[in-house]
Design an enzyme around this catalytic site. Structure first.
Site, short mmCIF file in Angstrom:
data_model
loop_
_atom_site.label_atom_id
_atom_site.label_comp_id
_atom_site.label_asym_id
_atom_site.label_seq_id
_atom_site.Cartn_x
_atom_site.Cartn_y
_atom_site.Cartn_z
N ARG A 4 0.85 -1.20 0.00
CA ARG A 4 0.00 0.00 0.00
C ARG A 4 0.89 1.24 0.00
NH1 ARG A 4 -2.57 -4.00 2.75
NH2 ARG A 4 -4.85 -4.09 2.76
N HIS A 12 -0.05 3.26 4.78
CA HIS A 12 -0.67 2.20 5.62
C HIS A 12 -0.22 0.81 5.17
CE1 HIS A 12 -3.67 4.79 7.75
NE2 HIS A 12 -3.55 5.53 6.67
N ARG A 32 -8.97 -3.85 9.44
CA ARG A 32 -7.51 -3.83 9.30
C ARG A 32 -6.97 -2.60 10.02
NH1 ARG A 32 -3.52 -1.70 5.92
NH2 ARG A 32 -1.64 -2.96 5.85
N ASN A 83 -9.14 6.44 11.22
CA ASN A 83 -7.88 6.44 11.96
C ASN A 83 -8.16 6.46 13.45
OD1 ASN A 83 -6.08 6.48 9.78
ND2 ASN A 83 -6.01 8.72 9.69
N PHE A 110 -2.71 15.61 -0.54
CA PHE A 110 -2.31 14.30 0.02
C PHE A 110 -0.93 13.84 -0.47
CE2 PHE A 110 -2.71 9.61 0.60
CZ PHE A 110 -2.88 9.61 1.97
N ARG A 142 -10.71 11.38 -1.58
CA ARG A 142 -10.49 9.99 -1.16
C ARG A 142 -11.36 9.06 -1.99
NH1 ARG A 142 -11.24 9.03 5.09
NH2 ARG A 142 -9.94 7.21 4.68
N TYR A 195 -9.01 5.74 -3.50
CA TYR A 195 -8.96 4.36 -3.01
C TYR A 195 -9.23 3.36 -4.12
CZ TYR A 195 -8.43 6.12 1.68
OH TYR A 195 -7.92 6.75 2.78
N ARG A 255 -2.46 -2.07 -7.08
CA ARG A 255 -2.06 -3.09 -6.10
C ARG A 255 -2.60 -4.46 -6.46
NH1 ARG A 255 -2.90 -4.39 -0.77
NH2 ARG A 255 -5.06 -3.68 -0.72
FE1 HDD Z 1 -6.17 7.12 3.20
C1 HDD Z 1 -5.14 3.92 2.78
C2 HDD Z 1 -7.23 6.36 6.41
C3 HDD Z 1 -6.93 10.42 3.74
C4 HDD Z 1 -5.48 7.78 -0.01
N1 HDD Z 1 -6.15 5.47 4.38
C5 HDD Z 1 -5.70 4.23 4.01
C6 HDD Z 1 -5.91 3.31 5.08
C7 HDD Z 1 -6.49 3.99 6.11
C8 HDD Z 1 -6.65 5.35 5.65
C9 HDD Z 1 -6.90 3.44 7.44
C10 HDD Z 1 -5.51 1.84 5.06
C11 HDD Z 1 -6.63 0.98 4.55
C12 HDD Z 1 -6.23 -0.48 4.63
O1 HDD Z 1 -6.06 -0.98 5.75
O2 HDD Z 1 -6.10 -1.08 3.57
N2 HDD Z 1 -6.85 8.19 4.80
C13 HDD Z 1 -7.33 7.67 5.97
C14 HDD Z 1 -7.99 8.73 6.71
C15 HDD Z 1 -7.88 9.87 5.97
C16 HDD Z 1 -7.19 9.52 4.76
C17 HDD Z 1 -8.66 8.54 8.05
C18 HDD Z 1 -8.41 11.24 6.28
C19 HDD Z 1 -9.60 11.47 6.68
N3 HDD Z 1 -6.17 8.79 2.08
C20 HDD Z 1 -6.55 10.05 2.47
C21 HDD Z 1 -6.51 10.95 1.34
C22 HDD Z 1 -6.11 10.20 0.26
C23 HDD Z 1 -5.90 8.85 0.75
C24 HDD Z 1 -6.86 12.42 1.39
C25 HDD Z 1 -5.89 10.59 -1.16
C26 HDD Z 1 -6.38 11.64 -1.75
N4 HDD Z 1 -5.36 6.05 1.68
C27 HDD Z 1 -5.21 6.53 0.43
C28 HDD Z 1 -4.71 5.49 -0.54
C29 HDD Z 1 -4.65 4.21 0.35
C30 HDD Z 1 -5.04 4.75 1.71
C31 HDD Z 1 -3.51 5.85 -1.29
C32 HDD Z 1 -3.39 3.37 0.34
C33 HDD Z 1 -3.84 1.96 0.29
C34 HDD Z 1 -5.26 2.01 0.06
O3 HDD Z 1 -5.66 3.32 -0.04
O4 HDD Z 1 -6.02 1.09 -0.09
O5 HDD Z 1 -5.58 5.34 -1.59
#
Ligand code: HDD
Length: 710
Positions: A82, A85, A123, A159, A172, A369, A373, A380
């Protein structure tokens, strides 16, 4: 079968949900024999096919399809981790609401139907480190829940901290590039303690509030089971009358919110980098199922603008005094995964996954978001990621999305478009359950901007700081000082001191003095002095102290008092704690009167003193027995166990001659020894543990309660 194995089998049988039933067709028992991937039995998996003269092995032959397949499959085992995370662990469980109380806000059955048990997969994760990084680093923790509802999957990707570093999703990549290892040397791993992170947040004051949370004790949780969870973004709920409400989602842990101390966290990162994932697995294996209450904060649509902050700004909390949390349900995690990769690694969340009755708001972080995602899962896992067993819904899925790499489903039928002559597979109107988009009024011009109330960044950072207890404030000062000490560019640590001076003058002064920054001579901004108890994690301590699921180490050497240890272990087990005997060796340790080395008998020590460290346990007891106490007193490592535990403010108890070991050898400063020889109790800072009539004295190392006062 081992006790742990038997327990696992028992609880696994109990933990059946619709999703577990759905997974059964993909869960395979290991067969007795090895096959190739195309199903042919393998006769030799150890020797590559070679040319030979009968005595000597000659060249390996490319024609060996069995060897080729084995190497070839191995070469392709890794998938991209990822992008954030990457490090995490997961478990199965279920979610239930207590009543239909939320039906005034939503018609989503998952939130309103108390007769339902909705399967979940959760997770937990850290953000910064890569897949192999340590669990106990200072970081935000991810808390992502997939609800497998009868109306489709709902992913609540939250979170353990209720706010975020940035307001607009377009930032981000910047915040993540800044916090991740630096581009020139890929340093540091599992840390935000470096120039680039502090440079960025110093120039981006909207991060100030989240930085306060991440540097507080929330950044180093004792366990995933002892964290709050927050949906962070503002979502919406729609009720059967079509009225819309803004909502924030909350998870409240049954065990309370507890943290490590920084010294412990640093040491555990080396001593047991898997501490949190093992902790979750152990709790579920032993039946101490992690449980959270589920709460919602709700604001009617008409009240959107009633607050001095924008309720769509993810860098702000909705203070509970203004918007109370309504507790409506509960989640229990009761089953570990069978195999990590297909379940925990392949589980993929998407904030855009909501079910009818739940919707989005204009929160600009959430909007971005919802794109990100889905997109990241394609890199991935591939475009058919939602067909993977762990990701597929428990309700039927039918649409005309076709083909793509690794398609699994096979549909019968002659059409793959709508409308079609057979009128097959038609869209479903909202009255019959089709997703209905709320008719939100939208008007205006296009512009790249943020709302007016998004411009204020320090009120809530101050509110958070003011709301901490004195020891929490001290931990926060120490944490920021640690981090800024790792930044060697004066521009970085001097700039951040200035940011801190907008939050609190004393805070800025203390940090500046610690890290060699510029000590301010006046506050940059007055402190509004407002505080709320609900922001300190002390507020979320369980009302009754509990020893449930805590790890208690019993330190013994040969010649210990067996009856005391047996009584203690029984009492701890009755309180759902786990006890671990630590002795001079892993194996039998012999009690008073027994001959050392006489075979079985006494207690089996789970570890020897060098094999583990005090950091991995919550509390300690030293039982009586003259020879045992004497041997412990001569063992520097045993003394260190207790001294280190005392330094980490952990509960320490002793009985009989164990008291003497503490008093004479460990010599804890400021401890009062209760030498009531008639006491039948070991008193620890968890409360009183009655161990039966053992006729021994007891002692309390008078330390504060774990996770509360340290
Ligand atoms: Fe995110 C993963 C939580 C903002 C883009 N995020 C990811 C995961 C968590 C969060 C818990 C892990 C999920 C897992 O266990 O597979 N993220 C947050 C929270 C945010 C947040 C609480 C703010 C409120 N995230 C955020 C923004 C973006 C992303 C603003 C993009 C614009 N986040 C991602 C991602 C990930 C991710 C890159 C990486 C792996 C995945 O999504 O599945 O898309």
């Amino acid at each position: 079968m081992s006790l742990a194995g038997a327990l696992k089998e028992k609880f696994t049988a109990v933990a059946q949900t619709k999703k577990i039933a759905d997974l059964q067709k993909d869960i395979l028992k290991q067969e007795e024999y090895l096959n190739t991937d195309h199903g042919v039995l393998i006769s030799d998996t150890d020797n590559w096919l070679k040319a030979t003269d009968g005595t000597h092995a000659g060249p390996s032959l490319l024609e060996d399809q069995i060897a080729r397949e084995k190497i070839h499959r191995f070469d392709h085992e890794r998938i991209p981790e990822r992008v954030v995370h990457a490090r995490g662990t997961g478990a199965h469980g279920y979610f239930k609401v207590f009543s239909d109380a939320a039906s005034k806000y939503t018609f989503a059955p998952v939130l309103t139907d108390p007769s339902r048990t909705t399967p979940v997969f959760v997770r937990f994760s850290t953000v910064q480190g890569s897949k192999g990084s340590a669990d106990t680093v200072r970081d935000v923790r991810g808390f992502a829940t997939k609800f497998y509802t009868d109306e489709g999957n709902w992913d609540l990707v939250g979170n353990n901290i209720p706010v975020f570093f940035i307001q607009d999703a377009i930032k981000f990549p910047d915040i993540i590039h800044a916090v991740k290892p630096e581009p020139h040397n890929e340093v540091p791993q599992g840390q935000s303690a470096h120039n680039n992170f502090w440079d960025f947040v110093g120039l981006q004051p909207e991060s100030a509030h989240m930085v306060m949370w991440a540097m507080s004790d929330r950044g180093i949780p004792r366990s995933y089971r002892m964290m709050q969870g927050f949906g962070v973004n503002t979502y919406t709920l729609v009720n059967a009358e079509g009225q819309r409400f803004f909502v924030k989602f909350h998870w409240l842990p049954e065990l309370g919110v507890h943290s490590l101390v920084w010294d412990e966290a640093l040491k555990i990162a080396g001593q047991d980098p898997d501490f949190h994932r093992k902790d979750l697995q152990e709790a579920i294996d032993t039946g101490a199922y992690p449980t959270w209450k589920f709460g919602i904060q709700v604001i009617p649509e008409a009240n959107e603008h009633d607050f001095d902050f924008d309720i769509l700004d993810a860098t702000k909390v909705w203070p509970e005094e203004l918007v109370p949390i309504e507790v409506i349900g509960e989640m229990v995690l009761n089953r570990n995964v069978d195999e990590f990769f297909p379940e925990t690694e392949q589980v993929a969340f998407c904030t855009a996954h909501v079910v009818p009755g739940i919707g989005f708001s204009d929160d600009p972080l959430l909007q971005g978001r919802n794109f990100s995602y889905f997109d990241t899962q394609i890199t991935r896992l591939g475009i058919n990621w939602e067909e993977l067993p762990i990701n597929r819904p428990v309700c039927p899925v039918m649409n005309f999305h076709k083909d793509g790499k690794m398609r699994h489903k096979i549909y019968q039928g002659t059409v793959n478009y709508w409308p079609n002559r057979a009128s097959q597979f038609k869209p479903v109107p909202p009255e019959q359950g089709g997703y209905h988009d709320y008719a939100q009024k939208v008007a205006g011009m296009k512009a790249r901007l943020r709302g007016a109330k998004f411009q204020e960044h320090f009120n809530q950072a101050q509110l958070f700081y003011n709301s901490l207890t004195e020891y929490e404030k001290k931990h926060l000062v120490d944490a920021i000082s640690f981090e800024l000490s790792h930044c060697d560019d004066p521009v970085v640590y001097e700039t951040y001191t200035k940011v801190l001076n907008n939050i609190d003058f004393d805070l800025a002064k203390q940090v500046a003095l610690n890290v060699g920054g510029i000590v301010p001579d006046a506050p940059a901004r007055a402190n509004h002095s407002k505080a709320t108890p609900t922001l300190s994690q002390l507020y979320y301590a369980p009302k009754e102290p509990t020893i449930k699921s805590r790890r208690v180490a019993i330190l013994v050497a040969d010649g210990f008092a067996l009856a005391q240890v047996e009584a203690l272990r029984a009492a701890l087990k009755a309180g759902s704690a786990t006890s671990w005997v630590i002795g001079p060796r892993r194996g039998w340790v012999y009690p008073e009167g027994a001959v050392v080395g006489s075979g079985t008998g006494g207690v089996w020590a789970d570890h020897h003193f060098e094999g583990q460290r005090s950091t991995l346990f919550d509390a300690f007891v030293v039982p009586g027995g003259r020879k045992s106490a004497q041997a412990l007193a001569e063992n520097g490592r045993a003394i260190h166990w207790i001294r280190e535990a005392f330094g980490h403010c952990k509960a320490i108890g002793a009985i009989g001659e164990g008291v003497l070991f503490l008093r004479e050898a460990v010599m804890l400063p400021g401890v009062e020894y209760n030498t009531n020889l008639d006491s039948d109790e070991v008193v620890t800072s968890f409360g009183v543990v009655t161990v039966g009539k053992i006729g021994a004295s007891s002692v309390v190392a008078d330390t504060p309660k774990i996770g509360q006062d340290k």
